[in-house]
Write a protein that holds these residues in place. Structure first.
Motif, PDB file in Angstrom:
ATOM      1  N   PRO A 610       0.839  -1.209   0.000  1.00  0.00           N
ATOM      2  CA  PRO A 610       0.000   0.000   0.000  1.00  0.00           C
ATOM      3  C   PRO A 610       0.871   1.256   0.000  1.00  0.00           C
ATOM      4  CG  PRO A 610      -0.766  -1.573   1.641  1.00  0.00           C
ATOM      5  CD  PRO A 610       0.565  -2.076   1.168  1.00  0.00           C
ATOM      6  N   LEU A 611       0.422   2.271  -0.710  1.00  0.00           N
ATOM      7  CA  LEU A 611       1.122   3.561  -0.715  1.00  0.00           C
ATOM      8  C   LEU A 611       0.933   4.210   0.636  1.00  0.00           C
ATOM      9  CD1 LEU A 611       0.011   4.783  -4.268  1.00  0.00           C
ATOM     10  CD2 LEU A 611       2.280   3.968  -3.611  1.00  0.00           C
ATOM     11  N   ALA A 612       2.008   4.751   1.177  1.00  0.00           N
ATOM     12  CA  ALA A 612       1.977   5.278   2.550  1.00  0.00           C
ATOM     13  C   ALA A 612       1.412   6.686   2.624  1.00  0.00           C
ATOM     14  CB  ALA A 612       3.389   5.251   3.152  1.00  0.00           C
ATOM     15  N   ARG A 613       1.628   7.479   1.599  1.00  0.00           N
ATOM     16  CA  ARG A 613       1.210   8.882   1.638  1.00  0.00           C
ATOM     17  C   ARG A 613       0.638   9.286   0.297  1.00  0.00           C
ATOM     18  NH1 ARG A 613       5.881   8.531   4.417  1.00  0.00           N
ATOM     19  NH2 ARG A 613       7.135   8.850   2.537  1.00  0.00           N
ATOM     20  N   GLY A 614       0.165  10.553   0.244  1.00  0.00           N
ATOM     21  CA  GLY A 614      -0.305  11.104  -1.002  1.00  0.00           C
ATOM     22  C   GLY A 614      -1.776  10.849  -1.248  1.00  0.00           C
ATOM     23  N   PRO A 615      -2.286  11.306  -2.379  1.00  0.00           N
ATOM     24  CA  PRO A 615      -3.726  11.199  -2.662  1.00  0.00           C
ATOM     25  C   PRO A 615      -4.212   9.763  -2.818  1.00  0.00           C
ATOM     26  CG  PRO A 615      -2.513  11.959  -4.611  1.00  0.00           C
ATOM     27  CD  PRO A 615      -1.548  11.984  -3.467  1.00  0.00           C
ATOM     28  N   TYR A 616      -3.302   8.828  -3.023  1.00  0.00           N
ATOM     29  CA  TYR A 616      -3.697   7.430  -3.207  1.00  0.00           C
ATOM     30  C   TYR A 616      -3.192   6.564  -2.060  1.00  0.00           C
ATOM     31  CZ  TYR A 616      -4.353   9.605  -7.709  1.00  0.00           C
ATOM     32  OH  TYR A 616      -4.731  10.468  -8.691  1.00  0.00           O
ATOM     33  N   SER A 617      -3.053   7.197  -0.899  1.00  0.00           N
ATOM     34  CA  SER A 617      -2.579   6.493   0.295  1.00  0.00           C
ATOM     35  C   SER A 617      -3.483   5.299   0.603  1.00  0.00           C
ATOM     36  CB  SER A 617      -2.567   7.461   1.484  1.00  0.00           C
ATOM     37  OG  SER A 617      -2.236   6.782   2.670  1.00  0.00           O
ATOM     38  N   LYS A 627      -7.386  -1.045 -12.174  1.00  0.00           N
ATOM     39  CA  LYS A 627      -8.588  -0.223 -12.332  1.00  0.00           C
ATOM     40  C   LYS A 627      -8.382   0.819 -13.430  1.00  0.00           C
ATOM     41  CE  LYS A 627      -9.878  -0.638  -7.462  1.00  0.00           C
ATOM     42  NZ  LYS A 627     -10.051   0.094  -6.187  1.00  0.00           N
ATOM     43  N   ALA A 628      -7.251   1.516 -13.344  1.00  0.00           N
ATOM     44  CA  ALA A 628      -6.935   2.590 -14.306  1.00  0.00           C
ATOM     45  C   ALA A 628      -8.160   3.442 -14.583  1.00  0.00           C
ATOM     46  CB  ALA A 628      -6.381   1.993 -15.601  1.00  0.00           C
ATOM     47  N   ASP A 629      -8.816   3.899 -13.472  1.00  0.00           N
ATOM     48  CA  ASP A 629     -10.030   4.677 -13.689  1.00  0.00           C
ATOM     49  C   ASP A 629      -9.693   6.044 -14.283  1.00  0.00           C
ATOM     50  OD1 ASP A 629      -9.860   6.790 -11.490  1.00  0.00           O
ATOM     51  OD2 ASP A 629      -9.640   4.932 -10.340  1.00  0.00           O
ATOM     52  N   GLU A 630     -10.693   6.646 -14.887  1.00  0.00           N
ATOM     53  CA  GLU A 630     -10.468   7.874 -15.657  1.00  0.00           C
ATOM     54  C   GLU A 630      -9.893   8.988 -14.803  1.00  0.00           C
ATOM     55  OE1 GLU A 630     -12.980  11.190 -18.238  1.00  0.00           O
ATOM     56  OE2 GLU A 630     -13.795   9.163 -17.978  1.00  0.00           O
ATOM     57  N   ARG A 634      -6.488  10.784 -15.798  1.00  0.00           N
ATOM     58  CA  ARG A 634      -6.525  12.206 -16.133  1.00  0.00           C
ATOM     59  C   ARG A 634      -5.556  12.993 -15.255  1.00  0.00           C
ATOM     60  NH1 ARG A 634      -9.959  15.449 -18.851  1.00  0.00           N
ATOM     61  NH2 ARG A 634     -11.432  13.736 -19.185  1.00  0.00           N
ATOM     62  N   ALA A 635      -5.519  12.677 -13.963  1.00  0.00           N
ATOM     63  CA  ALA A 635      -4.599  13.378 -13.056  1.00  0.00           C
ATOM     64  C   ALA A 635      -3.149  13.160 -13.492  1.00  0.00           C
ATOM     65  CB  ALA A 635      -4.806  12.897 -11.628  1.00  0.00           C
ATOM     66  N   PHE A 636      -2.847  11.913 -13.897  1.00  0.00           N
ATOM     67  CA  PHE A 636      -1.493  11.607 -14.376  1.00  0.00           C
ATOM     68  C   PHE A 636      -1.152  12.419 -15.627  1.00  0.00           C
ATOM     69  CE2 PHE A 636       0.701   8.725 -17.489  1.00  0.00           C
ATOM     70  CZ  PHE A 636       1.990   8.953 -17.029  1.00  0.00           C
ATOM     71  N   LEU A 637      -2.053  12.438 -16.599  1.00  0.00           N
ATOM     72  CA  LEU A 637      -1.776  13.142 -17.850  1.00  0.00           C
ATOM     73  C   LEU A 637      -1.703  14.646 -17.649  1.00  0.00           C
ATOM     74  CD1 LEU A 637      -3.990  11.058 -20.315  1.00  0.00           C
ATOM     75  CD2 LEU A 637      -1.515  10.960 -20.011  1.00  0.00           C
ATOM     76  N   ASN A 654       5.591   2.635 -17.075  1.00  0.00           N
ATOM     77  CA  ASN A 654       6.637   2.935 -16.098  1.00  0.00           C
ATOM     78  C   ASN A 654       6.561   4.379 -15.625  1.00  0.00           C
ATOM     79  OD1 ASN A 654       8.444   0.520 -15.713  1.00  0.00           O
ATOM     80  ND2 ASN A 654       8.407   0.613 -17.955  1.00  0.00           N
ATOM     81  N   SER A 655       6.154   5.280 -16.506  1.00  0.00           N
ATOM     82  CA  SER A 655       6.010   6.679 -16.107  1.00  0.00           C
ATOM     83  C   SER A 655       4.878   6.831 -15.093  1.00  0.00           C
ATOM     84  CB  SER A 655       5.730   7.552 -17.337  1.00  0.00           C
ATOM     85  OG  SER A 655       6.790   7.453 -18.268  1.00  0.00           O
ATOM     86  N   PHE A 656       3.790   6.117 -15.305  1.00  0.00           N
ATOM     87  CA  PHE A 656       2.656   6.155 -14.377  1.00  0.00           C
ATOM     88  C   PHE A 656       3.076   5.621 -13.008  1.00  0.00           C
ATOM     89  CE2 PHE A 656      -1.115   4.011 -12.562  1.00  0.00           C
ATOM     90  CZ  PHE A 656      -1.986   5.079 -12.499  1.00  0.00           C
ATOM     91  N   VAL A 657       3.802   4.516 -12.989  1.00  0.00           N
ATOM     92  CA  VAL A 657       4.277   3.941 -11.723  1.00  0.00           C
ATOM     93  C   VAL A 657       5.201   4.919 -11.001  1.00  0.00           C
ATOM     94  CG1 VAL A 657       5.676   2.096 -10.708  1.00  0.00           C
ATOM     95  CG2 VAL A 657       3.989   1.557 -12.485  1.00  0.00           C
ATOM     96  N   SER A 658       6.126   5.509 -11.725  1.00  0.00           N
ATOM     97  CA  SER A 658       7.049   6.475 -11.116  1.00  0.00           C
ATOM     98  C   SER A 658       6.295   7.673 -10.554  1.00  0.00           C
ATOM     99  CB  SER A 658       8.077   6.947 -12.148  1.00  0.00           C
ATOM    100  OG  SER A 658       8.877   5.874 -12.589  1.00  0.00           O
ATOM    101  N   TRP A 659       5.281   8.126 -11.288  1.00  0.00           N
ATOM    102  CA  TRP A 659       4.485   9.261 -10.820  1.00  0.00           C
ATOM    103  C   TRP A 659       3.771   8.911  -9.516  1.00  0.00           C
ATOM    104  CZ3 TRP A 659      -1.080   9.424 -11.029  1.00  0.00           C
ATOM    105  CH2 TRP A 659      -1.623  10.649 -10.648  1.00  0.00           C
ATOM    106  N   LEU A 660       3.187   7.709  -9.440  1.00  0.00           N
ATOM    107  CA  LEU A 660       2.522   7.295  -8.204  1.00  0.00           C
ATOM    108  C   LEU A 660       3.502   7.248  -7.039  1.00  0.00           C
ATOM    109  CD1 LEU A 660       0.212   4.424  -9.512  1.00  0.00           C
ATOM    110  CD2 LEU A 660      -0.521   6.677  -8.682  1.00  0.00           C
ATOM    111  N   GLN A 661       4.691   6.731  -7.289  1.00  0.00           N
ATOM    112  CA  GLN A 661       5.694   6.655  -6.220  1.00  0.00           C
ATOM    113  C   GLN A 661       6.133   8.052  -5.780  1.00  0.00           C
ATOM    114  OE1 GLN A 661       8.468   4.155  -8.307  1.00  0.00           O
ATOM    115  NE2 GLN A 661       7.670   2.259  -7.394  1.00  0.00           N
ATOM    116  N   ASP A 662       6.202   8.974  -6.752  1.00  0.00           N
ATOM    117  CA  ASP A 662       6.591  10.346  -6.407  1.00  0.00           C
ATOM    118  C   ASP A 662       5.528  11.060  -5.592  1.00  0.00           C
ATOM    119  OD1 ASP A 662       8.990  10.060  -7.697  1.00  0.00           O
ATOM    120  OD2 ASP A 662       8.348  11.050  -9.549  1.00  0.00           O
TER     121      ASP A 662
END
Length: 665
Positions: A610-617, A627-630, A634-637, A654-662
């Protein structure tokens, strides 16, 4: 009109250099033979060097430094294999003498020997005679002439530092030692015995970042240290020939008036340098002394007869003195040299047209001017018009009109033609001038919009969205010719008020009738209706524009972002991203790419935590991929639009994964 070649002053260190062995005592001991130019030149130079008991030319060439300025020996002396090249090579190497040569296909060999007494040359029908002549000049006994059957390209490769040759004139350790000295500044005993002390010091200093004064001065100039460069130039102007040449180039680059005095001095102490005579000719033109310019250019052309600049400017020097026949001959020779070299310069043709026009040779003048106009890149005709004006011959007004007409200068051309007709109504050219005036009075210029783009020189991008820049690609047409001007792009609101106005200069070459140009961009400030207007002189074009809602796909496209899957295949084409459905397509394709990657992600433990922090904690990256919900996509793009480096050249997964980790940081 003279042509000028301006020199870009940069320090150049080539992969070439010098050497020489101690095989023979006496005057030959500290001399070097450099590879001869022309067919079989390397092998001939090797035979001469062997007979004199000095190092092979291929070894000598490895350690011969380039001159400090761009163009090296070619700029100052025409080439290394000239009298000037021999002198410069002797100076830079510290050798007691240097021999260079030129072999031609007919079997002749011309050599240049530079030593303390100056530079001497000789030409031989039998190449072995060059060995005995050089030995006699040096006061040494010549050895046996041995012309080896070595491949010329093998010797050339050695001279360039390629150590894969099978049978070099010396064992390969000598060549490896020379390359090592050039690359790390450390001389082995093999090379120390071969080289003048000054030559060893040169490479050692270079590798320790201690450049000789002439080289350092040009570094200062290139890095805009004007005070240091000017101070060095004054000191170099009292030094050796190559240092004085450096000073001359520095003074020219720094626009210091001392360059003229240095040029005069160089022609006295180094008359074998064509660059010195070339520069003296420019001094003479500046001083309104065409006789001196002629003398200087004749000396330069005698040294480098194949350089068309000298014949171009010599033709102008003759013209200024009223020697029209000589001017024609020199200009024609310049044109012949251009044709042979497949080069095209307008200046000699314009000069030839002027002289023929003064002679009253209408057909010859027309032929020369047509050639000049055809190769003119767009600026030389202005100087040609000035030359016609300064000639102060009223009958030349016709040719001023002729050039102005073909350069698209309609008003000027009509004025010149009318003045000519007023003074010479019965001239054979009068009917031509009348037809030209009539044609230009019917002249027109048109502008039409070819396409509208989000990026310059790109795809058609209508319909546009709010906030986007609009680049118009337009076609400009002129009858009889299109002139240079300013292309104006304006954005008008619904009431016709100008919201934005931007300009771009357009340079049209002579004889241009049509041109496609990309205008400067205007930006649509908000949703709504607008009018785009493009102006060029008296011509204009308008078309309506509607700015819709901002599109995420078009924003990504404008930012230069390429969306690719794990296989590095594009998710959408450019046309799809620019289409009205582009935003929906982008989101769908990114969702598909993320979901396809989810099964592989399950095997990665770090993506299942599980992600520890951020909007997707509290959510796992694997779940977000599945899920890759819209909203997430959209937030990623949107983040990518703000920071395109989030993707860069990577794939979206890989860019999406890196963005989530950031987002946890």
């Amino acid at each position: 009109m003279t042509g000028r070649f301006w020199v870009l002053l940069l320090v150049v260190f080539g992969a070439s250099a010098l050497s020489q062995p101690n095989h023979q005592a006496g005057p030959a001991q500290r001399g070097i033979v450099l590879p001869f130019a022309g067919p079989g030149g390397h092998a001939l130079a090797q035979a001469v060097a062997s007979g004199l008991g000095v190092a092979p030319p291929s070894l000598a060439a490895i350690l011969l430094p380039d001159m400090p300025w761009q163009g090296s020996y070619d700029l100052a002396a025409g080439s290394l294999s000239t009298a000037g090249g021999a002198r410069l090579a002797r100076e830079i190497t510290g050798a007691s003498w240097v021999l260079v040569g030129q072999a031609n296909p007919q079997g002749w060999l011309k050599v240049f020997l530079a030593d303390a007494r100056g530079v001497r040359s000789a030409r031989f029908s039998r190449p072995e005679l060059a060995l005995f002549w050089t030995a006699a000049q040096l006061g040494v006994r010549a050895g046996r002439w041995r012309l080896e059957a070595a491949q010329n390209d093998d010797l050339a490769r050695l001279a360039g530092g390629d150590l894969t040759v099978q049978n070099p004139p010396l064992p390969l350790p000598y060549y490896r030692a020379a390359v090592a000295l050039r690359e790390n500044g450390v001389a082995s005993l093999l090379i120390i015995e071969q080289l003048p002390r000054e030559q060893q010091d040169f490479w050692s200093q270079v590798r320790q970042n201690r450049l000789p004064p002439a080289y350092q001065a040009l570094v200062d100039f290139s890095e805009r240290r004007r005070t240091e460069a000017l101070k060095a130039a004054r000191q170099l102007a009292e030094g050796r020939v190559y240092e004085r040449l450096t000073a001359l180039l520095l003074f020219r680059g720094l626009e210091d008036k001392q360059w003229g005095a240095v040029a005069r001095n160089l022609t006295e102490i180094a008359p074998e340098m064509p660059l010195a005579w070339e520069e003296l000719s420019f001094v003479a033109f500046d001083e309104k002394n065409p006789r001196l310019a002629q003398e200087a250019l004749e000396r330069a052309a005698a040294l480098l007869p194949e350089k068309n600049l000298y014949w171009t400017n010599l033709g102008w020097a003759h013209y200024l003195q009223g020697h029209y026949a000589r001017s024609v001959r020199s200009s024609l020779r310049a044109l012949r040299l251009e044709a042979r070299a497949r080069e095209e310069y307008a200046v000699p043709a314009y000069n030839l047209g002027l002289v023929r026009a003064l002679y009253g040779d209408h057909l010859g003048a027309r032929e020369a001017y047509n050639l000049a106009l055809r190769v003119d890149e767009g600026s030389e005709f202005e100087a040609a018009l000035e030359d016609l004006q300064e000639a102060q011959a009223p009958r030349l007004r016709f040719w001023q009109g002729y050039l102005a007409e073909r350069a698209g200068l309609r008003e000027q051309a009509i004025g010149h033609y009318r003045n000519f007709l007023q003074n010479y109504p019965k001239s054979p050219l009068a009917a031509w001038a009348k037809r030209a005036i009539q044609q230009m009075e019917e002249a027109k210029t048109t502008v039409s919009v070819q396409r509208l783009m989000l990026r310059a020189d790109d795809l058609e991008a209508r319909p546009f969205s709010a906030g986007e820049a609009v680049f118009p690609e337009v076609r400009l047409e002129g009858f009889p010719y299109l002139g240079s001007g300013t292309l104006v792009t304006r954005l008008l609101d619904a009431q016709g008020q100008v919201l934005q106005s931007v300009q771009k200069p357009v340079s049209a070459r002579p004889l241009t009738t049509g041109l496609v140009q990309t205008g400067a961009a205007v930006r649509l400030p908000a949703e709504g209706g607008y009018t785009l207007e493009v102006l060029y002189g008296s011509a204009s074009a308008r078309l309506p524009l509607t700015a819709g809602k901002p599109s995420l796909a078009r924003q990504l496209y404008t930012a230069g972002v390429e969306l690719r899957n794990l296989d590095n295949a594009p998710l959408l084409s450019s046309a799809q991203m620019l289409s009205p459905q582009g935003e929906a397509l982008v989101i769908q394709q990114v969702q598909l790419a993320l979901r396809e990657a989810a099964p592989s992600a399950r095997r990665n433990p770090s993506l299942n935590r599980p992600l520890a922090r951020g909007p997707y904690s509290g959510q796992r990256i694997v779940e977000l991929l599945e899920k890759a919900d819209e909203a997430v996509v959209r937030a990623f793009l949107e983040a990518v639009v703000r920071q395109p480096d989030l993707i860069g050249s990577a794939d979206v997964v890989n860019s999406f994964v890196s963005w989530l980790q950031d987002t946890q940081r």
